[in-house]
Design a protein around this motif. Structure first.
Motif, PDB file in Angstrom:
ATOM      1  N   ASP A 578      61.905  31.599  36.919  1.00 22.94           N
ATOM      2  CA  ASP A 578      61.662  32.696  38.113  1.00 22.94           C
ATOM      3  C   ASP A 578      61.870  33.963  37.656  1.00 22.94           C
ATOM      4  O   ASP A 578      62.592  34.822  38.038  1.00 22.94           O
ATOM      5  CB  ASP A 578      62.369  32.558  39.349  1.00 22.94           C
ATOM      6  CG  ASP A 578      61.647  33.047  40.592  1.00 22.94           C
ATOM      7  OD1 ASP A 578      60.611  33.564  40.196  1.00 22.94           O
ATOM      8  OD2 ASP A 578      62.375  33.557  41.276  1.00 22.94           O
ATOM      9  N   PRO A 579      61.021  34.574  36.174  1.00 22.73           N
ATOM     10  CA  PRO A 579      61.416  35.671  35.680  1.00 22.73           C
ATOM     11  C   PRO A 579      60.599  36.925  36.606  1.00 22.73           C
ATOM     12  O   PRO A 579      59.587  36.452  37.231  1.00 22.73           O
ATOM     13  CB  PRO A 579      60.668  35.606  34.284  1.00 22.73           C
ATOM     14  CG  PRO A 579      59.553  34.781  34.486  1.00 22.73           C
ATOM     15  CD  PRO A 579      60.211  33.692  35.514  1.00 22.73           C
ATOM     16  N   ALA A 580      61.236  38.162  36.405  1.00 23.41           N
ATOM     17  CA  ALA A 580      60.247  39.345  37.096  1.00 23.41           C
ATOM     18  C   ALA A 580      59.504  39.966  35.941  1.00 23.41           C
ATOM     19  O   ALA A 580      58.604  40.354  36.348  1.00 23.41           O
ATOM     20  CB  ALA A 580      61.777  40.313  37.187  1.00 23.41           C
ATOM     21  N   MET A 603      47.193  30.451  36.230  1.00 24.79           N
ATOM     22  CA  MET A 603      47.700  31.913  35.733  1.00 24.79           C
ATOM     23  C   MET A 603      47.986  32.714  36.944  1.00 24.79           C
ATOM     24  O   MET A 603      48.742  33.366  36.955  1.00 24.79           O
ATOM     25  CB  MET A 603      46.745  32.578  34.789  1.00 24.79           C
ATOM     26  CG  MET A 603      47.395  33.464  34.067  1.00 24.79           C
ATOM     27  SD  MET A 603      48.487  33.111  32.806  1.00 24.79           S
ATOM     28  CE  MET A 603      47.232  32.405  31.394  1.00 24.79           C
ATOM     29  N   ASP A 604      47.030  32.708  37.840  1.00 29.88           N
ATOM     30  CA  ASP A 604      47.289  33.513  39.276  1.00 29.88           C
ATOM     31  C   ASP A 604      48.684  33.023  39.819  1.00 29.88           C
ATOM     32  O   ASP A 604      49.243  34.039  40.421  1.00 29.88           O
ATOM     33  CB  ASP A 604      46.222  33.162  40.138  1.00 29.88           C
ATOM     34  CG  ASP A 604      44.906  33.664  39.551  1.00 29.88           C
ATOM     35  OD1 ASP A 604      44.897  34.443  38.800  1.00 29.88           O
ATOM     36  OD2 ASP A 604      43.806  33.081  40.037  1.00 29.88           O
ATOM     37  N   VAL A 605      49.158  31.801  39.784  1.00 27.08           N
ATOM     38  CA  VAL A 605      50.427  31.452  40.308  1.00 27.08           C
ATOM     39  C   VAL A 605      51.854  32.066  39.709  1.00 27.08           C
ATOM     40  O   VAL A 605      52.489  32.494  40.215  1.00 27.08           O
ATOM     41  CB  VAL A 605      50.460  30.062  40.383  1.00 27.08           C
ATOM     42  CG1 VAL A 605      51.968  29.563  41.249  1.00 27.08           C
ATOM     43  CG2 VAL A 605      49.390  29.385  41.331  1.00 27.08           C
ATOM     44  N   LEU A 606      51.488  31.814  38.190  1.00 28.38           N
ATOM     45  CA  LEU A 606      52.255  32.292  37.295  1.00 28.38           C
ATOM     46  C   LEU A 606      52.495  34.043  37.614  1.00 28.38           C
ATOM     47  O   LEU A 606      53.745  34.438  37.486  1.00 28.38           O
ATOM     48  CB  LEU A 606      52.104  32.199  35.821  1.00 28.38           C
ATOM     49  CG  LEU A 606      52.298  30.773  35.457  1.00 28.38           C
ATOM     50  CD1 LEU A 606      51.743  30.956  34.080  1.00 28.38           C
ATOM     51  CD2 LEU A 606      53.768  30.585  35.283  1.00 28.38           C
ATOM     52  N   LYS A 607      51.468  34.603  37.593  1.00 29.15           N
ATOM     53  CA  LYS A 607      51.376  36.267  37.542  1.00 29.15           C
ATOM     54  C   LYS A 607      51.985  36.848  38.999  1.00 29.15           C
ATOM     55  O   LYS A 607      52.195  37.886  39.051  1.00 29.15           O
ATOM     56  CB  LYS A 607      50.095  36.786  37.205  1.00 29.15           C
ATOM     57  CG  LYS A 607      49.684  36.434  35.661  1.00 29.15           C
ATOM     58  CD  LYS A 607      48.612  37.227  35.199  1.00 29.15           C
ATOM     59  CE  LYS A 607      47.436  36.491  36.127  1.00 29.15           C
ATOM     60  NZ  LYS A 607      46.281  37.035  35.521  1.00 29.15           N
ATOM     61  N   GLU A 608      51.985  36.124  39.843  1.00 28.81           N
ATOM     62  CA  GLU A 608      52.022  36.599  41.340  1.00 28.81           C
ATOM     63  C   GLU A 608      53.551  37.215  41.406  1.00 28.81           C
ATOM     64  O   GLU A 608      54.401  36.554  41.422  1.00 28.81           O
ATOM     65  CB  GLU A 608      51.808  35.484  42.428  1.00 28.81           C
ATOM     66  CG  GLU A 608      51.862  36.110  43.838  1.00 28.81           C
ATOM     67  CD  GLU A 608      51.607  35.002  44.878  1.00 28.81           C
ATOM     68  OE1 GLU A 608      51.786  35.258  46.124  1.00 28.81           O
ATOM     69  OE2 GLU A 608      51.111  33.878  44.355  1.00 28.81           O
TER      70      GLU A 608
END
Length: 667
Positions: A578-580, A603-608
């Protein structure tokens, strides 16, 4: 501080165990060295004691009956008749009187003649039969049995304490090496990435394994041999001085001879061992490189050339091994044997003839004890010489290990800070891996929380260097990098990286399982978190056919998995933490089209909610980026989103058209 002193400092960490081992060693040596003393007493007082003066007695206990009289060797308080038993050749004769002096003996027709120089004496004597002789020996048998039982008991004690000292010495050695290896590995964790740029991984591994194993030999074998030999030599000389101080003083002349010999041996053995150790390292390197590159060697027909390179190193190793073998043959085993024989012959020559005379101060038992001790003296000496080469190897290995440990490192910090949002600012940042040669020049940009920033440019333009600075693998020479307004150079590296995630072009997987590679066995990451992360990046669709599912074993570097599967696992790993700030370094370049579609969907989930940096050569994967930075020779030459950069028809436009054209031709 010298290498030897530093190795000694490590030994002091376990001084109690070592002192116990040395105490047990001392007891074992004393018990072992008592053997010649016991043999001396057995020879002088029991076996040759039959030639003592015998006294007539009225007491029956322990007395020997001969010709109607009782005889005993014990001194009598009142005056009694005396007699003696003397050996003449192979026979023994009984003389019913006390002889005045001893010398050369002869017996003929019942008369014993003793000659000593100009003096001569004759005594009436009777030849003893075997049974009569055994009668005089019979009182000695209990004493001999007691001495043998005592010696056997000492041997058992010596064996027990020898086992104990070896056990504790090796235990302390293993503890020392365990601590040393932990310290070396801890130091590696502290070293900056810059250190590994110039040192191949194989050499670092060799410091932890091969070099520390050589040092282990120092503690287990070399020092154990040295301690044992020193105590044995000391004990032997003490025993020699107790027996006869004059003869022991003469034997002290051996020590300077042995010292000079050891110095000369070590001088040449050290030279040869340095070369041998170097060639072994080179041979290992060639073998390792050949195995890893075997497909290239065979594809380009380089088998013979590779064989020649190997044979050259192997022949050099063989040559110096032979030189060391010749040195050992001439100065180690053979020289010890020659020196031992010279001393032995000299001892017999000077003192043997005199010792065989009963009137001499040197008894036959003492001669035996001296010869035994002198023979024993050379065993520890040979042990020391045989370990000199190992000592040199251990000191060289210790020097290499301590050189690594002396490198300046950074302590791992346990400091905690609140999770930052992920607003990143590069403020006039310039950086170079080498002094004066900048690969990044005056960079200025901002990445706000939740934004996706893409970095594009030709190879060597500085894309990966930006990520290295953001992770603080390196620090910039000029300018500063801010996260939420905080200068990252003032933050501990571990604290900074706690809220960062990274996915590399060639993902690294550790030996374990798929699940353990996602969580990295971090206690805060549960099994549910691991499974959700894998599902979020679509890995469940790619990994579902594996026999053990998420518990599928992963061997070295994940070689049994496809590149797409490895990449998805690394995506899940980044998500699970869970990185910032999320960094994708060429993360989709080695993935097939089907897997890339899965990753693009996730990718959308990762970048949110995260600040995402994407380094990509395939420009089609970054069309939706909020900000694209175009780098050229370390500078930002263009900045904007995809549409803006396409409209400006600059460098990004040319790169995009070039890739689009290549795809069209390929199609």
């Amino acid at each position: 501080m010298s290498t030897g002193k530093r190795l000694f400092q490590y030994a002091l960490n376990y001084k109690r165990i070592i002192l116990v081992a040395l105490a047990m060693l001392t007891v074992a040596v004393v018990a072992d060295l008592a053997g010649p003393f016991i043999a001396k007493r057995m020879i002088d007082h029991h076996i040759l004691g039959i030639e003592s003066v015998w006294h007539t007695t009225d007491e029956q206990s322990g007395a020997v009956k001969y010709k109607g009289n009782l005889y005993t060797k014990e001194d009598m308080e009142q005056e009694t008749d005396s007699a003696q038993i003397l050996q003449v050749g192979r026979n023994f004769v009984f003389v019913d009187a006390k002889i005045e002096f001893d010398g050369n003996r002869s017996y003929e027709d019942g008369v014993l003649t003793i000659n000593k120089g100009a003096k001569a004496a004759q005594y009436e004597a009777e030849l003893l039969s075997g049974e009569e002789l055994m009668g005089f020996y019979r009182p000695e048998i209990p004493g001999i049995i007691k001495l043998l039982a005592f010696y056997f008991g000492l041997l058992i004690i010596a064996a027990i304490f020898q086992y104990g000292q070896r056990f504790y010495l090796q235990k302390s050695a293993n503890r020392i090496i365990q601590k040393l290896r932990e310290d070396v590995f801890r130091q590696i964790q502290r070293l900056p990435i810059r250190y590994f740029d110039n040192l191949p991984a194989g050499k670092v591994v060799a410091r932890i394994t091969n070099d520390t194993e050589a040092i282990r030999e120092l503690y287990v074998t070399v020092l154990s041999t040295f301690f044992t030999s020193f105590i044995y030599i000391t004990g032997i000389y003490i025993a020699l001085f107790i027996l006869n101080a004059r003869l022991a003083a003469i034997c002290l002349l051996l020590l300077p001879v042995l010292f000079v010999w050891a110095k000369l041996y070590r001088k040449y053995a050290s030279k040869y061992n340095h070369v041998i150790r170097s060639r072994v390292s080179d041979i290992n390197g060639v073998i390792n490189e050949s195995i890893q590159g075997m497909s290239i060697i065979q594809a380009f027909g380089r088998e013979k050339e590779t064989q020649k390179d190997f044979e050259k190193l192997n022949n050099e190793h063989f040559t110096y091994q032979n030189k060391l073998l010749s040195l050992n043959s001439s100065t180690s085993h053979n020289l010890v044997a020659v020196l031992r024989n010279i001393v032995f012959v000299a001892f017999i020559w000077y003192f043997g003839g005199e010792a065989l005379q009963p009137s001499s101060a040197i008894s036959l038992g003492m001669l035996y004890a001296f010869v035994d001790y002198i023979n024993r003296l050379f065993n520890p000496v040979q042990g020391i010489v045989n370990q000199l080469a190992n000592l040199e190897q251990a000191l060289v290995a210790g020097e290499r290990v301590f050189k690594l440990m002396d490198e300046e490192g950074i302590d791992v910090s346990e400091e905690e800070i609140p999770r930052y949002k992920g607003n990143v600012t590069f403020d006039h940042v310039s950086f170079g891996y080498k002094e004066g040669k900048y690969v990044l020049k005056d960079l200025n940009f901002e990445a706000k929380q939740g934004e996706t920033v893409a970095l594009v440019g030709h190879t060597g333009s500085g894309k990966s260097s930006i990520m290295n600075l953001l992770f603080r693998f390196y620090d910039p020479q000029e300018g500063k990098i801010l996260i939420d307004g905080m200068d990252i150079s003032e933050m501990p590296r571990q604290t900074l990286r706690k809220y960062m995630g990274i996915v590399l072009q060639d993902p690294f997987l550790f030996t374990g399982t798929i699940a353990s590679n996602v969580s990295l066995d971090h206690p805060s990451i549960s099994r549910d978190t691991v499974e959700k992360a894998l599902q979020s990046v679509g890995a469940d669709r790619v990994l579902k056919n594996l026999e053990n599912g998420y518990d599928e074993p992963v061997i070295e570097k994940g070689s049994t998995l496809s590149s797409g599967q490895r990449q998805l696992i690394s995506f899940a790993r980044a998500l699970a933490f869970d990185p910032a700030i999320l960094i994708l370094d060429e993360a989709t370049s080695s993935i097939d089209t089907e897997t890339e579609a899965i990753i693009q969907d996730a990718m959308d989930v990762l970048k949110e909610g995260r600040t995402t940096f994407i380094i990509a050569h395939r420009l089609s994967t970054i069309r939706n980026a909020d900000q694209i930075l175009v780098l050229d020779r370390g500078r930002i030459v263009e900045k904007g989103n995809h549409d803006q950069l396409m409209e400006s028809k600059g460098k990004y436009y040319q790169m995009y058209q070039l890739q689009l054209g290549n795809k069209s031709k390929a199609g």
